[in-house]
Design an enzyme around this catalytic site. Structure first.
Site, mmCIF file in Angstrom:
data_model
loop_
_atom_site.group_PDB
_atom_site.id
_atom_site.type_symbol
_atom_site.label_atom_id
_atom_site.label_comp_id
_atom_site.label_asym_id
_atom_site.label_seq_id
_atom_site.Cartn_x
_atom_site.Cartn_y
_atom_site.Cartn_z
ATOM 1 N N ASN A 83 0.826 -1.206 0.000
ATOM 2 C CA ASN A 83 0.000 0.000 0.000
ATOM 3 C C ASN A 83 0.868 1.268 0.000
ATOM 4 O O ASN A 83 2.080 1.189 -0.181
ATOM 5 C CB ASN A 83 -0.992 -0.018 1.167
ATOM 6 C CG ASN A 83 -2.387 0.412 0.712
ATOM 7 O OD1 ASN A 83 -2.531 1.454 0.100
ATOM 8 N ND2 ASN A 83 -3.388 -0.399 1.006
ATOM 9 N N ARG A 84 0.248 2.419 0.215
ATOM 10 C CA ARG A 84 0.968 3.678 -0.016
ATOM 11 C C ARG A 84 1.551 4.277 1.253
ATOM 12 O O ARG A 84 0.899 4.292 2.291
ATOM 13 C CB ARG A 84 0.022 4.689 -0.664
ATOM 14 C CG ARG A 84 -0.328 4.321 -2.087
ATOM 15 C CD ARG A 84 -1.317 5.273 -2.710
ATOM 16 N NE ARG A 84 -1.546 4.886 -4.106
ATOM 17 C CZ ARG A 84 -2.354 3.899 -4.480
ATOM 18 N NH1 ARG A 84 -3.027 3.203 -3.579
ATOM 19 N NH2 ARG A 84 -2.476 3.588 -5.756
ATOM 20 N N HIS A 109 3.608 -0.300 -2.589
ATOM 21 C CA HIS A 109 3.905 -1.729 -2.706
ATOM 22 C C HIS A 109 5.401 -2.052 -2.784
ATOM 23 O O HIS A 109 5.824 -2.884 -3.586
ATOM 24 C CB HIS A 109 3.216 -2.309 -3.939
ATOM 25 C CG HIS A 109 1.715 -2.409 -3.834
ATOM 26 N ND1 HIS A 109 1.040 -2.426 -2.652
ATOM 27 C CD2 HIS A 109 0.754 -2.522 -4.798
ATOM 28 C CE1 HIS A 109 -0.268 -2.545 -2.888
ATOM 29 N NE2 HIS A 109 -0.470 -2.598 -4.178
ATOM 30 N N HIS A 180 -1.170 -10.440 -3.655
ATOM 31 C CA HIS A 180 -1.952 -9.617 -4.577
ATOM 32 C C HIS A 180 -2.636 -10.459 -5.651
ATOM 33 O O HIS A 180 -2.664 -10.070 -6.825
ATOM 34 C CB HIS A 180 -1.035 -8.558 -5.200
ATOM 35 C CG HIS A 180 -1.703 -7.262 -5.500
ATOM 36 N ND1 HIS A 180 -2.626 -7.120 -6.503
ATOM 37 C CD2 HIS A 180 -1.589 -6.048 -4.919
ATOM 38 C CE1 HIS A 180 -3.036 -5.857 -6.546
ATOM 39 N NE2 HIS A 180 -2.423 -5.192 -5.587
ATOM 40 N N SER A 181 -3.218 -11.598 -5.247
ATOM 41 C CA SER A 181 -3.973 -12.401 -6.219
ATOM 42 C C SER A 181 -5.266 -11.697 -6.593
ATOM 43 O O SER A 181 -5.939 -11.126 -5.734
ATOM 44 C CB SER A 181 -4.302 -13.775 -5.628
ATOM 45 O OG SER A 181 -3.140 -14.547 -5.544
ATOM 46 N N TYR A 182 -5.585 -11.743 -7.883
ATOM 47 C CA TYR A 182 -6.873 -11.244 -8.369
ATOM 48 C C TYR A 182 -7.758 -12.470 -8.587
ATOM 49 O O TYR A 182 -7.429 -13.331 -9.399
ATOM 50 C CB TYR A 182 -6.729 -10.538 -9.717
ATOM 51 C CG TYR A 182 -6.013 -9.209 -9.690
ATOM 52 C CD1 TYR A 182 -4.626 -9.133 -9.574
ATOM 53 C CD2 TYR A 182 -6.719 -8.017 -9.816
ATOM 54 C CE1 TYR A 182 -3.978 -7.910 -9.583
ATOM 55 C CE2 TYR A 182 -6.070 -6.785 -9.832
ATOM 56 C CZ TYR A 182 -4.703 -6.744 -9.705
ATOM 57 O OH TYR A 182 -4.048 -5.537 -9.724
ATOM 58 N N ASP A 253 -11.250 0.397 -3.901
ATOM 59 C CA ASP A 253 -9.823 0.332 -3.585
ATOM 60 C C ASP A 253 -9.686 0.873 -2.164
ATOM 61 O O ASP A 253 -9.146 1.950 -1.947
ATOM 62 C CB ASP A 253 -9.028 1.167 -4.608
ATOM 63 C CG ASP A 253 -7.528 0.923 -4.494
ATOM 64 O OD1 ASP A 253 -7.130 0.049 -3.693
ATOM 65 O OD2 ASP A 253 -6.762 1.607 -5.198
ATOM 66 N N GLN A 289 -7.613 -4.882 2.082
ATOM 67 C CA GLN A 289 -7.835 -3.958 0.977
ATOM 68 C C GLN A 289 -8.690 -4.675 -0.062
ATOM 69 O O GLN A 289 -8.301 -5.716 -0.597
ATOM 70 C CB GLN A 289 -6.483 -3.559 0.347
ATOM 71 C CG GLN A 289 -6.569 -2.513 -0.749
ATOM 72 C CD GLN A 289 -6.491 -1.069 -0.219
ATOM 73 O OE1 GLN A 289 -6.220 -0.857 0.976
ATOM 74 N NE2 GLN A 289 -6.732 -0.107 -1.082
ATOM 75 N N GLU A 315 -6.641 -8.088 -0.125
ATOM 76 C CA GLU A 315 -5.257 -8.044 0.339
ATOM 77 C C GLU A 315 -5.249 -7.793 1.838
ATOM 78 O O GLU A 315 -5.494 -6.671 2.282
ATOM 79 C CB GLU A 315 -4.506 -6.905 -0.351
ATOM 80 C CG GLU A 315 -4.547 -6.925 -1.852
ATOM 81 C CD GLU A 315 -4.260 -5.538 -2.424
ATOM 82 O OE1 GLU A 315 -3.296 -4.886 -1.991
ATOM 83 O OE2 GLU A 315 -5.033 -5.093 -3.277
HETATM 84 C C1 BGC Z 1 -3.816 -0.838 -4.642
HETATM 85 C C2 BGC Z 1 -4.218 0.026 -5.808
HETATM 86 C C3 BGC Z 1 -3.167 -0.094 -6.887
HETATM 87 C C4 BGC Z 1 -3.021 -1.542 -7.265
HETATM 88 C C5 BGC Z 1 -1.928 -1.744 -8.268
HETATM 89 C C6 BGC Z 1 -3.713 -2.247 -5.122
HETATM 90 O O1 BGC Z 1 -3.311 -3.062 -4.075
HETATM 91 O O2 BGC Z 1 -4.744 -0.759 -3.585
HETATM 92 O O3 BGC Z 1 -4.366 1.358 -5.412
HETATM 93 O O4 BGC Z 1 -3.534 0.659 -8.005
HETATM 94 O O5 BGC Z 1 -2.737 -2.316 -6.139
HETATM 95 O O6 BGC Z 1 -2.091 -2.926 -8.917
#
Ligand code: BGC
Length: 348
Positions: A83-84, A109, A180-182, A253, A289, A315
Site C-alpha cells: 500500500n501507499r 507496494h 496480490h492475487s486477483y 480500492d 484492501q 489483500e
Molecule cells: C492498490 C491500488 C493499486 C493496485 C496496483 C492495489 O493493491 O490498492 O491502489 O492501483 O494495487 O495494482
C-alpha cells in the site's frame, strides 16, 4: 508418503534466470501453482461443486514475460510495505527515511522493484507445503535493515490455501506483507467481470484515504453507504455510483477495518453464482484492501483480455501509511522481533 508437489522450469527471466513452478495438489483434485519469480500464485484450480470440473480462479499469464511486464502485481507477494506511504517519507528512531517514489508523489507496494519482481528461494517442506525465502538488503528501495523473509504456501485437504509470512531484521524497520492475487470465481473467460460476485466483508469502517489514496488517519463509518459489504451484496451493485470515495479510486480500492484480536479470524466471504465456487478469507491482520482491478488491462492466460473489474483482490494487511499515523499500529519490526502474518483463502 508420496510427494505430491511437482516442480518444473517454465522459462527464463530476461536476465536468464530459471523460473521454477511448484504445483501442490490435494486429495480433492484442487491445485495451487506458485512461482519462484515474485512468489507469484500462478493458478488455483478449484473443483466446480456440481461437476468437479477444475476452474482456474486467479488471473495470471501463460509465460514469465507476462509477469515481468505486469505492473498490476498479479498474484505476487507484495512488500516490504504494501500500500501507499505518503511521499515515501517516514521517521524511525529519530532518523528520516526517503523511500523510492513509484506512484506519483508516493511510495506504493515496496517501490520501483518490490518483492513481486524478486527471485525467491523455494524449498519443499512436505507434501503440501513449500517455503519461499528472500533476503531484502539494508537500503533496498530506501528501507533500513537486512530483512530475512520466509513465506510458506500450503494447500490443505480442506481446500485452504494457507499463507504464513515471517520475517526478522538486523535493524529496526517497517513491514507490511500481503498477497496480490486477483480472484474471479467464475473462471476467467473473455469478458467476464466480477460484478456479479456476492461479497460480504465483516467490517463497518474503512481507513479513509484522500484522492491520492493516502490514509488520512480517520476511520470512516461506511454502514449503509456504497462501500458497505457488511451484508451480502453484489460487488457491482454500487460500483459505478456517483460516490466520492468510489469515483476517486475508479472502483473499490479501500482498506476495511477488521475485528482484530491476533487470531486468524474470518473476515470476508464471496461466491460466484455461475460456478457456485465460494471463497472465505481468514487473517490475523488489522485490515483488508478490497481492490476491484480498476486499472487492469492487457492479455492474460489463454489469450483472455483483462480489463477493469476482471478480478478482485482481498489483500490482508496492516493499515496503509501506518508509520505516519500516530493512532495506527506503526508496522515497525524491531531488531530481534518476529513478524508473523497468517492468511487463509478457503474455497468451497
Ligand atoms: C492498490 C491500488 C493499486 C493496485 C496496483 C492495489 O493493491 O490498492 O491502489 O492501483 O494495487 O495494482
Amino acid at each position: 508418503m508420496e510427494n505430491l508437489i511437482n516442480k518444473k522450469i517454465i522459462g527464463k527471466t530476461e536476465n536468464n534466470i530459471d523460473v521454477l513452478s511448484y504445483t501442490i495438489k490435494n486429495k480433492n483434485g484442487m491445485e495451487l501453482e506458485v512461482l519462484n519469480y515474485g512468489g507469484i500464485i500462478k493458478s488455483i484450480l478449484v473443483p466446480e461443486p456440481d461437476n468437479n470440473n477444475l476452474i482456474d480462479v486467479v488471473l495470471g499469464f501463460d509465460n514469465i514475460q507476462g509477469y515481468e511486464q505486469d505492473d498490476c502485481y498479479i498474484g505476487s507477494i507484495v512488500g516490504r510495505v504494501a500500500n501507499r506511504i505518503a511521499k515515501g517519507k517516514f521517521i524511525l528512531n529519530d532518523k528520516h527515511y526517503d523511500l523510492a517514489l513509484n506512484n506519483g508523489n508516493n511510495h506504493l507496494h515496496g517501490g520501483i522493484e518490490g518483492f513481486n519482481k524478486k527471485i525467491w528461494d523455494i524449498d519443499i517442506l512436505n507434501n503440501n507445503t513449500i517455503k519461499l525465502e528472500y533476503l531484502s538488503k539494508d537500503g533496498e528501495e530506501g528501507y533500513p535493515g537486512n530483512l530475512d523473509i520466509s513465506v510458506t504456501y500450503s494447500l490443505s485437504d480442506e481446500n485452504e490455501v494457507i499463507i504464513v509470512y515471517n520475517a526478522t531484521t538486523d535493524k529496526d524497520t517497517i513491514i507490511n506483507l500481503t498477497n496480490h492475487s486477483y480472484f474471479n470465481l467464475d473462471g476467467i473467460k473473455e469478458d467476464s467481470t466480477i460484478e456479479d460476485h456476492i461479497l460480504n466483508i465483516l467490517s463497518n469502517k474503512i481507513t479513509e484515504s484522500d484522492e491520492e489514496g493516502i490514509s488520512t488517519g480517520n476511520l470512516l463509518d461506511i454502514m449503509n453507504t456504497p462501500l458497505d459489504f457488511s451484508k451480502e451484496k453484489r460487488i457491482g451493485e454500487h460500483i459505478e455510483d456517483d460516490f466520492k470515495q468510489l469515483r476517486d479510486k475508479n472502483g473499490y480500492d479501500h482498506n476495511y477495518v477488521l475485528n482484530y484480536d491476533t487470531h486468524t479470524n474470518i473476515v470476508a466471504k464471496t461466491k460466484s453464482l455461475k460456478t457456485g465456487i465460494t471463497l472465505s478469507v481468514y487473517t490475523n491482520q488489522r485490515g483488508v484492501q478490497l481492490y476491484t482491478g480498476n486499472y487492469l488491462e492487457g492479455t492474460g492466460k489463454n489469450n483472455n483480455i483483462y480489463k477493469k473489474y476482471s478480478g478482485f483482490c482481498l489483500e490482508t494487511q496492516n493499515f496503509p501509511n501506518a508509520i505516519n499515523i500516530l493512532e495506527f499500529d506503526s508496522g515497525i519490526l524491531e531488531k530481534g522481533e518476529l513478524y508473523n502474518h497468517k492468511t487463509i483463502y478457503k474455497f468451497n
